[in-house]
Design an enzyme around this catalytic site. Structure first.
Site, short mmCIF file in Angstrom:
data_model
loop_
_atom_site.label_atom_id
_atom_site.label_comp_id
_atom_site.label_asym_id
_atom_site.label_seq_id
_atom_site.Cartn_x
_atom_site.Cartn_y
_atom_site.Cartn_z
N HIS A 160 0.85 -1.19 0.00
CA HIS A 160 0.00 0.00 0.00
C HIS A 160 0.89 1.24 0.00
O HIS A 160 2.11 1.15 0.11
CB HIS A 160 -0.97 -0.01 1.19
CG HIS A 160 -0.32 0.07 2.53
ND1 HIS A 160 0.42 -0.96 3.06
CD2 HIS A 160 -0.30 1.05 3.47
CE1 HIS A 160 0.86 -0.64 4.26
NE2 HIS A 160 0.43 0.59 4.53
N HIS B 231 1.20 4.00 1.98
CA HIS B 231 1.63 4.79 3.13
C HIS B 231 3.15 4.96 3.08
O HIS B 231 3.88 4.06 2.63
CB HIS B 231 1.20 4.14 4.43
CG HIS B 231 -0.23 4.44 4.80
ND1 HIS B 231 -0.99 3.63 5.60
CD2 HIS B 231 -1.02 5.50 4.49
CE1 HIS B 231 -2.20 4.16 5.76
NE2 HIS B 231 -2.23 5.29 5.09
N ASP C 75 5.67 4.83 5.08
CA ASP C 75 6.63 3.89 5.67
C ASP C 75 6.78 2.62 4.85
O ASP C 75 7.57 1.74 5.22
CB ASP C 75 6.25 3.57 7.12
CG ASP C 75 4.86 2.98 7.28
OD1 ASP C 75 3.96 3.35 6.50
OD2 ASP C 75 4.64 2.16 8.20
N HIS C 76 6.06 2.53 3.75
CA HIS C 76 6.17 1.36 2.86
C HIS C 76 6.70 1.73 1.48
O HIS C 76 7.04 0.83 0.70
CB HIS C 76 4.81 0.68 2.72
CG HIS C 76 4.31 0.08 4.00
ND1 HIS C 76 4.31 -1.28 4.24
CD2 HIS C 76 3.82 0.65 5.12
CE1 HIS C 76 3.84 -1.51 5.46
NE2 HIS C 76 3.52 -0.35 6.01
N ASP D 225 -0.54 -3.88 5.78
CA ASP D 225 -1.20 -3.44 7.02
C ASP D 225 -2.70 -3.72 6.92
O ASP D 225 -3.33 -3.47 5.89
CB ASP D 225 -0.97 -1.95 7.24
CG ASP D 225 0.50 -1.63 7.49
OD1 ASP D 225 1.31 -2.56 7.50
OD2 ASP D 225 0.82 -0.44 7.66
N HIS E 262 -7.50 -1.64 5.60
CA HIS E 262 -6.54 -0.70 6.19
C HIS E 262 -6.93 0.77 6.02
O HIS E 262 -6.11 1.64 6.24
CB HIS E 262 -5.15 -0.95 5.63
CG HIS E 262 -4.07 -0.20 6.32
ND1 HIS E 262 -3.93 -0.19 7.70
CD2 HIS E 262 -3.08 0.59 5.84
CE1 HIS E 262 -2.89 0.57 8.03
NE2 HIS E 262 -2.35 1.05 6.92
N HIS F 285 6.28 -5.25 11.59
CA HIS F 285 5.61 -3.95 11.63
C HIS F 285 5.23 -3.61 13.08
O HIS F 285 4.09 -3.32 13.41
CB HIS F 285 4.36 -3.96 10.73
CG HIS F 285 3.89 -2.60 10.31
ND1 HIS F 285 2.96 -1.89 11.02
CD2 HIS F 285 4.23 -1.84 9.26
CE1 HIS F 285 2.72 -0.74 10.41
NE2 HIS F 285 3.50 -0.68 9.33
#
Length: 308
Positions: free
Chosen positions: A63, A65, A67-68, A211, A140, A269
């Site tokens: 996805h 976001h 942090d990914h 997530d 998510h 995570h």
């Protein structure tokens, strides 16, 4: 085949954990590495491993976001300076290509290799003679996917003793027989290669989830998996917090592993609120109370996935 955790934290980098990235090393199978997510500073983490960026063949993003994905532009650009020439294919939700191409364009980064984007939905997102990768939507708040990597069954071992009984000497003919082909001997006799192979070897299954809250799709993706990698951002005591932020607890991840009949569960995570050894041991024990073969990931942890 093995999995190497490059980052196991959630949200922001912490001293002990970088943000999410997982390398599936397929060096024996296809002389390549597949990356799952690419958080900020992933390429810095790679410097502490044997991984060569030019060997990264595919990147699967769960996805969008930060942090990914914030590590993608840097890794993609550096790959050019590290001998990368082969095609890099990046899979992920809509918007991923725009993010990467805009970053490369604004920074005037020029690549020495072709790059291809595959906008994914549910279903098979990649398949060849060796592997199939299936994606399903998770829960998510933002479009997030889980991936099921299926290694196709391998042909059985060549039964050399049967060939020796027929006085067939090693050579190119052995490879043809191993490939299951029909071959003709000098005396005109026809051999069916399939008669000289042992039982086929069942392929392995690795499930890597983005997530998500607890959802039935996670169980489907992890069914009979040799390895399940599931986010466990929160402790079971913070279940309401996990629900509010569209994440899972240790206990919920373990429930998915148990219900799916997975062989092993790795929790990743992890929120930076859990940093002490006591807290981390507690997280692992929470999962093990539901699914005994549960383990907490750490940066640079390596998990071998033995052949079945």
């Amino acid at each position: 085949m093995n999995v190497l955790f490059l980052g196991t934290g959630a949200g922001i980098p912490a001293k002990a954990r970088n943000v999410t990235s997982i390398a599936l090393q397929l060096l024996e199978e296809r002389k390549a590495i597949w990356l799952f997510d690419c958080g900020e500073a992933t390429q810095h983490q790679i410097l502490h491993t044997p991984i060569k960026p030019r060997k990264i063949e595919k990147i699967f993003i769960t996805h969008l976001h930060g942090d990914h994905i914030y590590g993608l532009p840097g890794l993609i650009s550096s790959r050019s300076f590290q001998g990368g020439e082969d095609l890099l294919t990046i899979y992920g939700p809509k918007g991923l290509e725009e993010f990467v191409r805009t970053s490369l364009s604004v920074s005037q980064s020029h690549l020495t290799y072709p790059i291809e984007f595959v906008e994914i939905g549910e279903g098979t997102v990649f398949e060849d003679h060796q592997f199939q990768v299936i994606a399903k939507k998770l829960d998510h708040g933002i479009e997030s996917y889980g991936y099921r990597v299926i290694e196709k069954d391998l042909p059985g071992a060549l039964l050399v003793h049967k060939l020796e009984k027929l006085a067939i000497k090693p050579g190119p003919i052995y490879q043809k027989i191993k490939d299951g082909q029909q071959v003709e001997l000098e005396d005109g006799k026809i051999l069916d290669g399939k008669d000289f192979l042992g039982p086929s070897q069942k392929g392995r299954i690795i499930t890597i989830l983005g997530d998500t809250r607890y959802i039935a799709a996670s169980v489907e993706l992890a069914l009979d998996a040799d390895l399940l990698i599931h986010e466990a951002t929160f402790s079971e005591t913070d279940e309401q917090l996990a629900h509010d932020y569209y994440h899972s607890t240790t206990k919920q991840a373990a429930m998915v592993a148990k219900q799916s009949n997975a062989k092993k569960l790795i929790l990743t995570h992890i929120s930076s609120r859990y940093q002490s050894e006591v807290d981390l041991a507690k997280l692992e024990k929470e999962a093990q109370a539901v699914f005994p073969l549960s383990y907490l990931a750490a940066d640079f942890m390596k998990i071998e996935i033995p052949k079945n």
